[in-house]
Design a protein around this motif. Structure first.
Motif, PDB file in Angstrom:
ATOM      1  N   ALA A 271       5.005  -3.137 -63.547  1.00 46.44           N
ATOM      2  CA  ALA A 271       3.902  -2.696 -64.414  1.00 46.44           C
ATOM      3  C   ALA A 271       3.293  -3.831 -65.230  1.00 46.44           C
ATOM      4  O   ALA A 271       2.097  -3.804 -65.529  1.00 46.44           O
ATOM      5  CB  ALA A 271       4.392  -1.589 -65.344  1.00 46.44           C
ATOM      6  N   VAL A 272       4.089  -4.836 -65.600  1.00 47.64           N
ATOM      7  CA  VAL A 272       3.531  -5.946 -66.380  1.00 47.64           C
ATOM      8  C   VAL A 272       2.601  -6.810 -65.534  1.00 47.64           C
ATOM      9  O   VAL A 272       1.742  -7.508 -66.074  1.00 47.64           O
ATOM     10  CB  VAL A 272       4.642  -6.835 -66.998  1.00 47.64           C
ATOM     11  CG1 VAL A 272       5.451  -6.070 -68.015  1.00 47.64           C
ATOM     12  CG2 VAL A 272       5.541  -7.436 -65.933  1.00 47.64           C
ATOM     13  N   VAL A 273       2.760  -6.751 -64.233  1.00 48.55           N
ATOM     14  CA  VAL A 273       1.894  -7.513 -63.322  1.00 48.55           C
ATOM     15  C   VAL A 273       0.667  -6.690 -62.928  1.00 48.55           C
ATOM     16  O   VAL A 273      -0.448  -7.204 -62.859  1.00 48.55           O
ATOM     17  CB  VAL A 273       2.670  -7.938 -62.058  1.00 48.55           C
ATOM     18  CG1 VAL A 273       1.742  -8.677 -61.087  1.00 48.55           C
ATOM     19  CG2 VAL A 273       3.859  -8.819 -62.431  1.00 48.55           C
ATOM     20  N   PHE A 274       0.882  -5.378 -62.699  1.00 47.86           N
ATOM     21  CA  PHE A 274      -0.196  -4.494 -62.249  1.00 47.86           C
ATOM     22  C   PHE A 274      -0.515  -3.498 -63.365  1.00 47.86           C
ATOM     23  O   PHE A 274      -0.008  -2.378 -63.386  1.00 47.86           O
ATOM     24  CB  PHE A 274       0.222  -3.763 -60.974  1.00 47.86           C
ATOM     25  CG  PHE A 274       0.502  -4.686 -59.814  1.00 47.86           C
ATOM     26  CD1 PHE A 274      -0.536  -5.130 -59.002  1.00 47.86           C
ATOM     27  CD2 PHE A 274       1.793  -5.125 -59.551  1.00 47.86           C
ATOM     28  CE1 PHE A 274      -0.286  -5.981 -57.940  1.00 47.86           C
ATOM     29  CE2 PHE A 274       2.053  -5.970 -58.481  1.00 47.86           C
ATOM     30  CZ  PHE A 274       1.012  -6.414 -57.679  1.00 47.86           C
ATOM     31  N   HIS A 275      -1.370  -3.937 -64.283  1.00 46.75           N
ATOM     32  CA  HIS A 275      -1.691  -3.123 -65.458  1.00 46.75           C
ATOM     33  C   HIS A 275      -2.498  -1.867 -65.138  1.00 46.75           C
ATOM     34  O   HIS A 275      -2.569  -0.958 -65.966  1.00 46.75           O
ATOM     35  CB  HIS A 275      -2.458  -3.963 -66.490  1.00 46.75           C
ATOM     36  CG  HIS A 275      -1.558  -4.695 -67.422  1.00 46.75           C
ATOM     37  ND1 HIS A 275      -1.948  -5.080 -68.692  1.00 46.75           N
ATOM     38  CD2 HIS A 275      -0.270  -5.097 -67.282  1.00 46.75           C
ATOM     39  CE1 HIS A 275      -0.949  -5.709 -69.284  1.00 46.75           C
ATOM     40  NE2 HIS A 275       0.075  -5.735 -68.446  1.00 46.75           N
ATOM     41  N   ARG A 276      -3.117  -1.807 -63.961  1.00 49.32           N
ATOM     42  CA  ARG A 276      -3.940  -0.652 -63.602  1.00 49.32           C
ATOM     43  C   ARG A 276      -3.226   0.268 -62.622  1.00 49.32           C
ATOM     44  O   ARG A 276      -3.842   1.135 -62.002  1.00 49.32           O
ATOM     45  CB  ARG A 276      -5.267  -1.115 -63.009  1.00 49.32           C
ATOM     46  CG  ARG A 276      -6.112  -1.944 -63.977  1.00 49.32           C
ATOM     47  CD  ARG A 276      -7.452  -2.346 -63.391  1.00 49.32           C
ATOM     48  NE  ARG A 276      -8.321  -1.209 -63.177  1.00 49.32           N
ATOM     49  CZ  ARG A 276      -8.686  -0.747 -61.979  1.00 49.32           C
ATOM     50  NH1 ARG A 276      -8.225  -1.334 -60.878  1.00 49.32           N
ATOM     51  NH2 ARG A 276      -9.493   0.282 -61.862  1.00 49.32           N
ATOM     52  N   ALA A 277      -1.915   0.115 -62.512  1.00 47.22           N
ATOM     53  CA  ALA A 277      -1.157   0.873 -61.517  1.00 47.22           C
ATOM     54  C   ALA A 277      -0.282   1.950 -62.156  1.00 47.22           C
ATOM     55  O   ALA A 277       0.271   1.765 -63.247  1.00 47.22           O
ATOM     56  CB  ALA A 277      -0.281  -0.058 -60.691  1.00 47.22           C
ATOM     57  N   ILE A 278      -0.163   3.069 -61.468  1.00 47.39           N
ATOM     58  CA  ILE A 278       0.924   4.008 -61.724  1.00 47.39           C
ATOM     59  C   ILE A 278       2.067   3.569 -60.829  1.00 47.39           C
ATOM     60  O   ILE A 278       1.925   3.519 -59.602  1.00 47.39           O
ATOM     61  CB  ILE A 278       0.516   5.457 -61.410  1.00 47.39           C
ATOM     62  CG1 ILE A 278      -0.534   5.945 -62.410  1.00 47.39           C
ATOM     63  CG2 ILE A 278       1.733   6.368 -61.444  1.00 47.39           C
ATOM     64  CD1 ILE A 278      -1.050   7.353 -62.127  1.00 47.39           C
ATOM     65  N   VAL A 279       3.173   3.227 -61.431  1.00 42.17           N
ATOM     66  CA  VAL A 279       4.329   2.706 -60.700  1.00 42.17           C
ATOM     67  C   VAL A 279       5.374   3.807 -60.574  1.00 42.17           C
ATOM     68  O   VAL A 279       5.777   4.411 -61.573  1.00 42.17           O
ATOM     69  CB  VAL A 279       4.936   1.491 -61.426  1.00 42.17           C
ATOM     70  CG1 VAL A 279       6.139   0.953 -60.656  1.00 42.17           C
ATOM     71  CG2 VAL A 279       3.884   0.406 -61.625  1.00 42.17           C
ATOM     72  N   GLY A 280       5.789   4.084 -59.360  1.00 42.58           N
ATOM     73  CA  GLY A 280       6.823   5.083 -59.123  1.00 42.58           C
ATOM     74  C   GLY A 280       8.074   4.453 -58.568  1.00 42.58           C
ATOM     75  O   GLY A 280       8.265   3.233 -58.624  1.00 42.58           O
TER      76      GLY A 280
ATOM     77  N   GLY B  21       1.754  17.087 -53.239  1.00 45.31           N
ATOM     78  CA  GLY B  21       1.310  16.614 -54.556  1.00 45.31           C
ATOM     79  C   GLY B  21       1.121  15.108 -54.567  1.00 45.31           C
ATOM     80  O   GLY B  21       0.948  14.490 -53.506  1.00 45.31           O
ATOM     81  N   PRO B  22       1.146  14.484 -55.748  1.00 46.80           N
ATOM     82  CA  PRO B  22       0.942  13.027 -55.837  1.00 46.80           C
ATOM     83  C   PRO B  22       1.945  12.277 -54.961  1.00 46.80           C
ATOM     84  O   PRO B  22       3.110  12.653 -54.876  1.00 46.80           O
ATOM     85  CB  PRO B  22       1.173  12.729 -57.326  1.00 46.80           C
ATOM     86  CG  PRO B  22       0.888  14.016 -58.023  1.00 46.80           C
ATOM     87  CD  PRO B  22       1.331  15.098 -57.079  1.00 46.80           C
ATOM     88  N   THR B  23       1.477  11.221 -54.321  1.00 49.24           N
ATOM     89  CA  THR B  23       2.383  10.422 -53.491  1.00 49.24           C
ATOM     90  C   THR B  23       3.373   9.631 -54.332  1.00 49.24           C
ATOM     91  O   THR B  23       4.422   9.215 -53.845  1.00 49.24           O
ATOM     92  CB  THR B  23       1.588   9.469 -52.588  1.00 49.24           C
ATOM     93  OG1 THR B  23       0.616   8.766 -53.393  1.00 49.24           O
ATOM     94  CG2 THR B  23       0.854  10.236 -51.492  1.00 49.24           C
ATOM     95  N   VAL B  24       3.027   9.373 -55.589  1.00 45.39           N
ATOM     96  CA  VAL B  24       3.986   8.851 -56.563  1.00 45.39           C
ATOM     97  C   VAL B  24       4.378  10.045 -57.437  1.00 45.39           C
ATOM     98  O   VAL B  24       3.562  10.550 -58.196  1.00 45.39           O
ATOM     99  CB  VAL B  24       3.401   7.709 -57.411  1.00 45.39           C
ATOM    100  CG1 VAL B  24       4.367   7.296 -58.520  1.00 45.39           C
ATOM    101  CG2 VAL B  24       3.076   6.512 -56.525  1.00 45.39           C
TER     102      VAL B  24
ATOM    103  N   PHE C  60      -3.687  12.272 -61.411  1.00 47.21           N
ATOM    104  CA  PHE C  60      -3.473  11.337 -60.308  1.00 47.21           C
ATOM    105  C   PHE C  60      -4.761  11.168 -59.512  1.00 47.21           C
ATOM    106  O   PHE C  60      -5.163  10.039 -59.181  1.00 47.21           O
ATOM    107  CB  PHE C  60      -2.351  11.857 -59.408  1.00 47.21           C
ATOM    108  CG  PHE C  60      -1.885  10.894 -58.349  1.00 47.21           C
ATOM    109  CD1 PHE C  60      -1.137   9.780 -58.685  1.00 47.21           C
ATOM    110  CD2 PHE C  60      -2.187  11.110 -57.020  1.00 47.21           C
ATOM    111  CE1 PHE C  60      -0.694   8.885 -57.706  1.00 47.21           C
ATOM    112  CE2 PHE C  60      -1.750  10.236 -56.040  1.00 47.21           C
ATOM    113  CZ  PHE C  60      -1.003   9.123 -56.383  1.00 47.21           C
ATOM    114  N   TYR C  61      -5.433  12.271 -59.203  1.00 48.40           N
ATOM    115  CA  TYR C  61      -6.705  12.198 -58.488  1.00 48.40           C
ATOM    116  C   TYR C  61      -7.756  11.440 -59.302  1.00 48.40           C
ATOM    117  O   TYR C  61      -8.506  10.613 -58.778  1.00 48.40           O
ATOM    118  CB  TYR C  61      -7.221  13.605 -58.188  1.00 48.40           C
ATOM    119  CG  TYR C  61      -6.541  14.300 -57.027  1.00 48.40           C
ATOM    120  CD1 TYR C  61      -5.726  13.609 -56.136  1.00 48.40           C
ATOM    121  CD2 TYR C  61      -6.747  15.656 -56.794  1.00 48.40           C
ATOM    122  CE1 TYR C  61      -5.121  14.253 -55.067  1.00 48.40           C
ATOM    123  CE2 TYR C  61      -6.148  16.306 -55.722  1.00 48.40           C
ATOM    124  CZ  TYR C  61      -5.336  15.607 -54.865  1.00 48.40           C
ATOM    125  OH  TYR C  61      -4.744  16.250 -53.807  1.00 48.40           O
TER     126      TYR C  61
END
Length: 347
Positions: free
Chosen positions: A116-125, A160-163, A195-196
Motif C-alpha cells: 500500500a505504501v507503494v501503490f497509494h491508489r490501490a485496494i490491497v487484498g 462479489g469484489p475480486t478483492v 469497489f465498482y
C-alpha cells in the motif's frame, strides 16, 4: 518508511461478542512495529460487544496500540454507516479493514502495508481461509487463485469484489475520495458498490499472495441479508457501463435460463447488439434455432440465432458458472480466446 506509517484498523461491530476474543487477540499479535489505532464503531449492539472491547483495551499494555470507540443505541444503521463512522474518527494514513468475526494473521499489517505504501491508489487484498474449514469451497478457491489480470476481468461475477472486503487494506484517500460507503443499510452491498466506484475512477486492485486472514462463515453474517437480485442488478449495470455500452455487438454463451435472464436484464440499447446465443447441446440448438424475446414490444419481436459454441463470434459474455462438473472450461479453452478481450465471465 513503511514502518513509520500509522495504520488504523477499521472495525464495525454489531453483536460480535461470540468472536471478539479471537479477533482482538489477532490485533494484539501483529508484528508491525509502528502505531496501530483500532477504530471501532458499535452499530447498536444488544450484547456486551462494547464492554468486551473496552476491557481488552484496559488489559492491553502494548504502547503501539490505541483504541477509539463510539457507537449508538436503538436500531442499527447498517455496516456501511458503521464503517464510515469508524473511518471518520480514525487518524491513520492507512486503513486496514477487519470484521469483528474474523482473525488476522500476525503479519497481515506488515505484508499489506509494504504494498500500500507503494501503490497509494490501490485496494490491497490477500488470500484467506474460511472457518469452519471447507466452507464455501468454490468461492474460496476462486478468490485465492485469481491472477492479477483476473482481479479486473472477473469483477462481474456473482461472487462479489475480486478483492474480498474483509481483506481490504488501502491508503485513506482511496476511501475518502469516493465519498465512503453506501449508507442505505441492511440489504445494501456497500462493499461491491464502492469497489465498482473505485474501478470506475481508475483505482487499482492488488492481492498479496499470502493467506493473511481467517474469514469466518456463519448464518449471522451480513452477506445473507443481501438479495440475489440486488447483486444481479448492480452487476449488469456495471458491465453495461464499463463494457457493453462501448461495444458494437457481442454474443451470449448460454441459451438456457441464465443466458436468457441476462439478455432480458439488458437495456434496450444493448439488447440490439446481441448477435447470437451459443450452447453445447446440439439437440437443443436444432430444436430451437432462435431465441425470441417475448417480452419485447417490437413487431416483429427480436429473433436471435442460437449456434453451437464452436461457431460463436466474440466478444462473448459467458453466463455459465465456472468450476462445476462438465466440460465448460475445456470447451472454452478449445476456442483459444483471450479473457478480457474476447470474453468476460458474468455468472
Amino acid at each position: 518508511m513503511a514502518s513509520q506509517a500509522a495504520v488504523s484498523i477499521i472495525m464495525p461491530v454489531h453483536n460480535g461478542s461470540l468472536w471478539l476474543k479471537e479477533c482482538l487477540a489477532s490485533v494484539s499479535q501483529q508484528t508491525y512495529s509502528g502505531k496501530i489505532e483500532l477504530s471501532v464503531y458499535d452499530d447498536a449492539s444488544t450484547d456486551d460487544s462494547r464492554k468486551l472491547i473496552e476491557k481488552w483495551a484496559r488489559l492491553c499494555d502494548d504502547p503501539r496500540i490505541s483504541l477509539i470507540i463510539s457507537g449508538h443505541e436503538g436500531l442499527p444503521y447498517g455496516v456501511g454507516y458503521a464503517k464510515n463512522q469508524a473511518i471518520a474518527q480514525s487518524s491513520g494514513e492507512f486503513l486496514c479493514f477487519l470484521d469483528s468475526d474474523d482473525v488476522m494473521h500476525e503479519d497481515r499489517i506488515v505484508r499489506q502495508l509494504e504494498v500500500a505504501v507503494v501503490f497509494h491508489r490501490a485496494i490491497v487484498g490477500c488470500k484467506f481461509h474460511r472457518e469452519p474449514q471447507g466452507s464455501t469451497a468454490r468461492f474460496t478457491q476462486w478468490a485465492n487463485t485469481l491472477t492479477q489480470d483476473q482481479l479486473y476481468t472477473q469483477v462481474y461475477l456473482s461472487h462479489g469484489p475480486t478483492v474480498i472486503m474483509p481483506t481490504w487494506f488501502c491508503h485513506r484517500d482511496v476511501i475518502t475520495s469516493l465519498g465512503g460507503f453506501d449508507e442505505r443499510g441492511k440489504g445494501t452491498p456497500e462493499d461491491l458498490l464502492l469497489f465498482y466506484k473505485h474501478l470506475e475512477n481508475g483505482g487499482e486492485v492488488i492481492k498479496v499472495d499470502l493467506d493473511l486472514l481467517m474469514y469466518r462463515y456463519h448464518p449471522q453474517a451480513e452477506t445473507f441479508s443481501i438479495a440475489e437480485n440486488t447483486i444481479w442488478t448492480a452487476r449488469v449495470e456495471f458491465l453495461e457501463k464499463q463494457v457493453l455500452n462501448k461495444l458494437k455487438s457481442f454474443s451470449i454463451w448460454n441459451a438456457g435460463k441464465q443466458g436468457r435472464k441476462f439478455y432480458r436484464s439488458l437495456s434496450p440499447y444493448n439488447k440490439k447488439k446481441v448477435l447470437m446465443f451459443c450452447d453445447v447441446d446440439i439437440k437443443k440448438i436444432e430444436q430451437k434455432k432462435f431465441y425470441i424475446d417475448e417480452s419485447s414490444k417490437e413487431v416483429p419481436r427480436p429473433k436471435i440465432p442460437i449456434v453451437h459454441f464452436t461457431e460463436v463470434r466474440p466478444p462473448v459474455i459467458i453466463c455459465v458458472k465456472m468450476n462445476l462438473s462438465g466440460n465448460f472450461e475445456q470447451n472454452l479453452k478449445s476456442l483459444r480466446l483471450k479473457e478480457g478481450r474476447d470474453y468476460l465471465h458474468f455468472n
